[in-house]
Design an enzyme around this catalytic site. Structure first.
Site, PDB file in Angstrom:
ATOM      1  CE  LYS A 192      -1.675   2.616   3.107  1.00  0.00           C
ATOM      2  NZ  LYS A 192      -1.540   3.920   2.439  1.00  0.00           N
ATOM      3  CB  SER A 245       4.658   8.513  11.852  1.00  0.00           C
ATOM      4  OG  SER A 245       3.460   7.777  11.918  1.00  0.00           O
ATOM      5  CB  THR A 246       7.697   6.802  16.021  1.00  0.00           C
ATOM      6  OG1 THR A 246       8.987   6.877  15.403  1.00  0.00           O
ATOM      7  CG2 THR A 246       7.822   6.002  17.297  1.00  0.00           C
ATOM      8  CB  VAL A 248       1.570   4.711  11.925  1.00  0.00           C
ATOM      9  CG1 VAL A 248       1.011   3.524  11.164  1.00  0.00           C
ATOM     10  CG2 VAL A 248       0.637   5.910  11.766  1.00  0.00           C
ATOM     11  N   GLY A 249       3.835   3.158  13.697  1.00  0.00           N
ATOM     12  CA  GLY A 249       4.642   1.964  13.989  1.00  0.00           C
ATOM     13  C   GLY A 249       4.197   1.301  15.280  1.00  0.00           C
ATOM     14  CD  GLU A 266      13.235   3.697   7.794  1.00  0.00           C
ATOM     15  OE1 GLU A 266      13.183   4.557   8.704  1.00  0.00           O
ATOM     16  OE2 GLU A 266      13.196   3.970   6.598  1.00  0.00           O
ATOM     17  CB  CYS A 300      13.141   8.496   8.043  1.00  0.00           C
ATOM     18  SG  CYS A 300      14.014   7.517   6.823  1.00  0.00           S
ATOM     19  CD  GLU A 397      10.525  11.800  11.628  1.00  0.00           C
ATOM     20  OE1 GLU A 397       9.469  11.257  11.989  1.00  0.00           O
ATOM     21  OE2 GLU A 397      11.377  11.239  10.930  1.00  0.00           O
TER      22      GLU A 397
HETATM   23  P1  NAI Z   1       2.106   7.898   8.582  1.00  0.00           P
HETATM   24  O1  NAI Z   1       2.973   7.065   9.420  1.00  0.00           O
HETATM   25  O2  NAI Z   1       0.699   8.124   9.016  1.00  0.00           O
HETATM   26  O3  NAI Z   1       2.024   7.299   7.099  1.00  0.00           O
HETATM   27  C1  NAI Z   1       2.867   6.321   6.566  1.00  0.00           C
HETATM   28  C2  NAI Z   1       2.051   5.230   5.892  1.00  0.00           C
HETATM   29  O4  NAI Z   1       1.293   4.523   6.870  1.00  0.00           O
HETATM   30  C3  NAI Z   1       1.028   5.734   4.876  1.00  0.00           C
HETATM   31  O5  NAI Z   1       0.989   4.822   3.806  1.00  0.00           O
HETATM   32  C4  NAI Z   1      -0.281   5.685   5.644  1.00  0.00           C
HETATM   33  O6  NAI Z   1      -1.404   5.547   4.826  1.00  0.00           O
HETATM   34  C5  NAI Z   1      -0.079   4.455   6.491  1.00  0.00           C
HETATM   35  N1  NAI Z   1      -0.885   4.389   7.723  1.00  0.00           N
HETATM   36  C6  NAI Z   1      -1.374   5.404   8.476  1.00  0.00           C
HETATM   37  N2  NAI Z   1      -2.032   4.917   9.538  1.00  0.00           N
HETATM   38  C7  NAI Z   1      -1.949   3.580   9.480  1.00  0.00           C
HETATM   39  C8  NAI Z   1      -2.429   2.515  10.304  1.00  0.00           C
HETATM   40  N3  NAI Z   1      -3.093   2.750  11.423  1.00  0.00           N
HETATM   41  N4  NAI Z   1      -2.154   1.248   9.947  1.00  0.00           N
HETATM   42  C9  NAI Z   1      -1.453   0.996   8.833  1.00  0.00           C
HETATM   43  N5  NAI Z   1      -0.985   1.946   8.016  1.00  0.00           N
HETATM   44  C10 NAI Z   1      -1.233   3.232   8.329  1.00  0.00           C
HETATM   45  O7  NAI Z   1       2.807   9.285   8.368  1.00  0.00           O
HETATM   46  P2  NAI Z   1       2.122  10.686   7.949  1.00  0.00           P
HETATM   47  O8  NAI Z   1       0.898  10.950   8.728  1.00  0.00           O
HETATM   48  O9  NAI Z   1       2.011  10.676   6.479  1.00  0.00           O
HETATM   49  O10 NAI Z   1       3.232  11.702   8.414  1.00  0.00           O
HETATM   50  C11 NAI Z   1       3.259  12.183   9.745  1.00  0.00           C
HETATM   51  C12 NAI Z   1       4.649  12.298  10.267  1.00  0.00           C
HETATM   52  O11 NAI Z   1       5.232  11.009  10.316  1.00  0.00           O
HETATM   53  C13 NAI Z   1       5.607  13.101   9.400  1.00  0.00           C
HETATM   54  O12 NAI Z   1       5.523  14.458   9.642  1.00  0.00           O
HETATM   55  C14 NAI Z   1       6.907  12.523   9.815  1.00  0.00           C
HETATM   56  O13 NAI Z   1       7.342  13.116  11.017  1.00  0.00           O
HETATM   57  C15 NAI Z   1       6.600  11.076  10.070  1.00  0.00           C
HETATM   58  N6  NAI Z   1       6.941  10.226   8.914  1.00  0.00           N
HETATM   59  C16 NAI Z   1       8.098   9.546   8.936  1.00  0.00           C
HETATM   60  C17 NAI Z   1       8.481   8.813   7.860  1.00  0.00           C
HETATM   61  C18 NAI Z   1       9.755   8.074   7.857  1.00  0.00           C
HETATM   62  O14 NAI Z   1      10.222   7.676   6.801  1.00  0.00           O
HETATM   63  N7  NAI Z   1      10.362   7.839   8.981  1.00  0.00           N
HETATM   64  C19 NAI Z   1       7.669   8.744   6.644  1.00  0.00           C
HETATM   65  C20 NAI Z   1       6.421   9.431   6.745  1.00  0.00           C
HETATM   66  C21 NAI Z   1       6.103  10.160   7.840  1.00  0.00           C
END
Ligand code: NAI
Length: 791
Positions: A192, A245-246, A248-249, A266, A300, A397
């Site tokens: 996804k 994001s941490t 959601v992790g 990650e 990240c 972050e």
């Molecule tokens: P996010 O963690 O919500 O999104 C990343 C992915 O997870 C997207 O594909 C999203 O649809 C999916 N997702 C969201 N909620 C989920 C759930 N409950 N179960 C499974 N998948 C889910 O990140 P977001 O909201 O786009 O960004 C927010 C903050 O997170 C950013 O400002 C940044 O600080 C951090 N982030 C860090 C990343 C990294 O590579 N370490 C990448 C993206 C965001």
């Protein structure tokens, strides 16, 4: 006007990349996409659609399917259906598909780069020169692993159907990081992409068909977090790989705790960028441009915390500000642009909010006078100075083009500041002294350290975090481990309540000798339990064998503290650690007879004798491994080497097997301490009296106090305390399914790494199951230190 003057005053003309090919591709799809399931485009079952927007101008690019649980189910079924066929191919045949994908990515590289830039807002220079070439490189590299897999991992098998969720900052690159190793190891995939950036994943889906990848091997379901959640929760998924994001992790760790889904995360970072006074300051400033303004800082591993040695801070800040003033912010398709658009309005607002909060907390905000576009989502390159280490902008972050700077005086202080976050993804160290740089690199808690360089990536070099930046690696040999498991492990039976496996039937109980009472063993000393209570321990025939303390939260806390204090164990040489293990073996074997006799009262004579004998052997095994489980030196395609060090994880809690008191204890504790970890172990609840024998052996074997701490008591209660303890780096839990679920679910606080037996029975008497690389792989974490060469 001299040529030099002319050169200096010359303005940039516009240099837009032609998006025609990408627009034609979008139009060919009528700018509307379904899911890619079983090799065909499928309209969403019930989820509707949403728009994907070009953040550089706010215009709609295409309509995207919002995946529902039904869509996810269809995709998982397609992946399941394709699994057998995909696995029946030889490694060579799979390698050819991965190779073909790499070639196809190269052939379409310009179209993919433009699509990425339109969808994400990143400068075309980056998507063209960094993202897409790395995507191709990843598929090439993993084509090689597919080819070698059967020979290099003969005892492992694929996890099965893999659910993969990726973020929006490097859409196609993250897809490659996920899909290439999964396919190379014989898994099938449901991926996804992020809701803001689904386009290149959909373009990739088409490439899968172009190379005639068997249908269902790769499935792409688009949608938002709820689609991701449905994928994570789907019972047909065997492994989940997530980048994001941490927060959601954490949710995913919790959601998968009650299943046997393997998990790699990650997550975020707050990576330090450390500049020493002897650094080449001009190079360091260029490094910073890459470190924090690459991809608008939405990285990240962005070097978002600048730590400057005080003596050069002023000079460096001036140089940095001068350089920031030359950065060009603008339409990302322009080849002369340094900083493009922020991916979405919510992210822009989040950046702004965090910066304002940082200023309210005392930081000084500086932004250059650069021309900003009049529409679209842009944020000026920003420097926050005088940031307090506890400020939100030093801890959280920001994920934007914002650098938070601080100063330090000594290397020791630099390391303390650098490690003062919950994250541990990456770091960058600048010094002309190789000794200082490598010493600091070794002390940083980070999965990747770049010396005099930053943001370098290669498929051959593992990437991934320490601490709350997640667990698991992507790339390199260690990245494959995330998609493999030992063949025997999947087939292992569920742990029976009376455990013991085939040996349980053979019990022949010995006469208990003397009734003995043991104490806890903490920091190298015997300790009374805080509760003052004991448990009666009875043998097979019901006779009282002795009493063991009922440890509680306070005892675990003390033990963790003692284990932390003993962490210099990791810095002793591998040779020394091996010597200690050999010495333990020697002392155990000298006392073999009496220990066997006592143990026999609990597990029978035959098992007791075997346990003692095999424990001595296991000690030899891990003593042998200690100076042989080496890292690697990678040769990425830069003027660099990357040193992949196997490092101890830190302090680890261990719930030991109940039914195999001595051998089970050693089977779990030895790989950990051999690797340099310190341990808080909860011994067999059935026969905790083993502690009495253990501490005598440890004490006579030069094992430093605190390296192994033993807290007896009720395993389920102590497991909870260990799992929730925020100062433990990892937890190994051997128990039934309920215990393993608890270990994972309760560890979300600091996202400690969890290894468990998944409620299955491991035959510790079998060398193929009870020892070796599988355990070692979990006892270490790999840190990649990138060292440049040449002038
Ligand atoms: P996010 O963690 O919500 O999104 C990343 C992915 O997870 C997207 O594909 C999203 O649809 C999916 N997702 C969201 N909620 C989920 C759930 N409950 N179960 C499974 N998948 C889910 O990140 P977001 O909201 O786009 O960004 C927010 C903050 O997170 C950013 O400002 C940044 O600080 C951090 N982030 C860090 C990343 C990294 O590579 N370490 C990448 C993206 C965001």
């Amino acid at each position: 006007m001299s040529v030099m003057e002319k050169f200096r005053t010359m303005e940039y003309g516009p240099a837009p990349e032609d998006p025609k090919e990408s627009l034609v591709w979008l139009d060919r799809h009528q700018r509307k996409f379904g899911h890619f399931i079983g090799g065909a485009w499928k309209a969403p079952v019930e989820g509707g659609t949403f728009e994907t927007i070009d953040p550089s101008n706010g215009e709609k690019i295409a309509e995207i399917a919002q995946g529902s649980a039904a869509d996810v189910d269809a995709a998982v079924r397609a992946a399941r259906g394709a699994l057998k066929g995909w696995q029946s191919l030889t490694g060579h045949e799979r390698a050819k598909f991965l190779y073909a994908l790499a070639r196809q990515v190269q052939k379409h590289s310009r179209r993919l780069a433009v699509l990425e830039t339109i969808d994400n807002g990143k400068p075309i220079r980056e998507s063209r020169d960094i993202d897409i070439p790395l995507v191709a490189r990843h598929f090439y590299y993993h084509a090689g692993w597919a080819q070698l897999l059967e020979r290099e991992f003969p005892n492992d098998q694929a996890c099965g159907v893999v659910g993969q969720i990726i973020p929006w900052n490097f859409p196609l690159l993250m897809l490659a990081w996920k899909i290439a190793p999964a396919l190379a190891t014989g898994n099938t995939v449901v991926l996804k992409p992020a809701e803001y950036t689904p386009l290149t994943a959909l373009a990739f889906a088409e490439l899968c068909n172009e190379v005639a990848l068997p249908k269902g091997v790769v499935n792409i379901v688009t949608g938002d977090g709820s689609t991701g959640q449905a994928l994570v929760e789907h019972p047909g998924v065997n492994k989940v790989a997530f980048t994001g994001s941490t927060e959601v992790g954490r949710a995913i760790r919790k959601a998968t705790a009650g299943s046997h889904k393997k998990l790699s995360l990650e997550l975020g970072g707050k990576s330090p960028f450390i500049i020493f006074q002897d650094a080449d300051l001009d190079s360091a400033v260029e490094g910073l441009v890459d470190g924090i303004w690459f991809n608008q800082g939405q990285v990240c591993c962005a070097g978002s915390r600048l730590l400057m040695q005080e003596s050069v801070a002023e000079k460096l800040t001036k140089k940095l500000q001068a350089r920031m003033s030359t950065l060009r912010v603008g339409a990302p398709l322009d080849k002369g642009i340094d900083i493009g658009a922020i991916v979405a309005r919510v992210q822009l607002e989040r950046i702004d909010r965090l910066v304002k909060q940082g200023v309210a907390e005392g930081a000084t905000c500086w932004q250059p006078e650069v021309v900003m576009p009049t529409r679209g989502l842009y944020y000026k390159p920003t420097l926050l100075s005088n940031v307090h280490p506890a400020s939100i902008v030093a801890q959280q972050e920001i994920f934007g083009p914002v650098l938070a700077s601080m100063t330090f005086r000594t290397p020791k202080e630099a390391v303390e500041l650098a490690n003062n976050t919950v994250y541990g993804l990456a770091a960058s160290v600048w010094s002309e002294s190789v000794n200082v740089a490598l010493q600091v690199a070794a002390e940083l808690k980070a999965g990747v350290v770049w010396v005099n360089s930053t943001n370098l990536f290669d498929a051959a070099c593992g990437f991934g975090g320490y601490r709350e930046s997640g667990f698991g690696r992507e790339g390199a040999r260690e990245g494959l481990r995330e998609y493999l498991e030992p063949k025997w492990f999947r087939k292992a039976p569920a742990l029976r309540a009376n455990g013991g496996g085939k040996r349980a039937a053979q019990v022949e109980v010995a006469n208990p000798t003397i009734d003995r009472t043991v104490k806890l063993y903490i920091g190298g000393k015997q300790a009374r339990p805080d509760s003052g209570y004991s448990l009666e321990i009875r043998g097979k025939n019901g006779t009282l064998l002795g009493e063991s303390p009922l440890g509680n939260r306070k005892d675990i806390r003390n033990a963790v503290e003692a284990a932390r204090k003993a962490e210099s164990w990791a810095r002793t040489t591998a040779h020394n650690r091996a010597q200690v293990l050999y010495y333990i073996a020697e002392n155990l074997s000298q006392r073999a007879e009496e220990i066997t006799e006592r143990l026999a009262a609990a597990v029978g004579k035959k098992q007791a004798a075997e346990e003692v004998q095999l424990s001595v052997e296991r000690l030899f095994t891990y003593a042998a491994w200690t100076d042989k489980f080496d890292g690697a030196v990678h040769n990425p395609p830069f003027r660099n080497v990357s040193i992949a060090m196997n490092e101890a994880i830190g302090t680890v809690g261990v719930i030991c097997p109940a039914q195999v008191p001595l051998l089970g204890f050693f089977s779990l504790v030895l790989p950990l301490i051999g690797a340099g970890n310190t341990v808080v172990a909860v011994p067999s609840e059935k026969y905790p009296l083993i502690t009495g024998d253990l501490y005598q052996v440890f004490e006579t074997s030069d094992l430093p106090g605190g390296v192994v701490n033993v807290v007896t008591g009720r395993a389920t209660e102590l497991l909870k305390v260990l799992a929730e303890h925020d100062d433990l780096d990892a937890l190994w839990c051997y128990g039934d399914t309920e215990m393993c679920t608890a270990a994972k679910a309760l560890s979300v606080g600091n996202l400690k790494q969890v290894w468990s037996n998944e409620g299955r029975e491991i035959d510790f008497f079998e060398v193929s199951q009870g020892e070796g690389r599988w355990y070692l792989g979990h006892a270490y974490q790999v840190k990649n230190i990138w060292v440049p060469y040449g002038e």
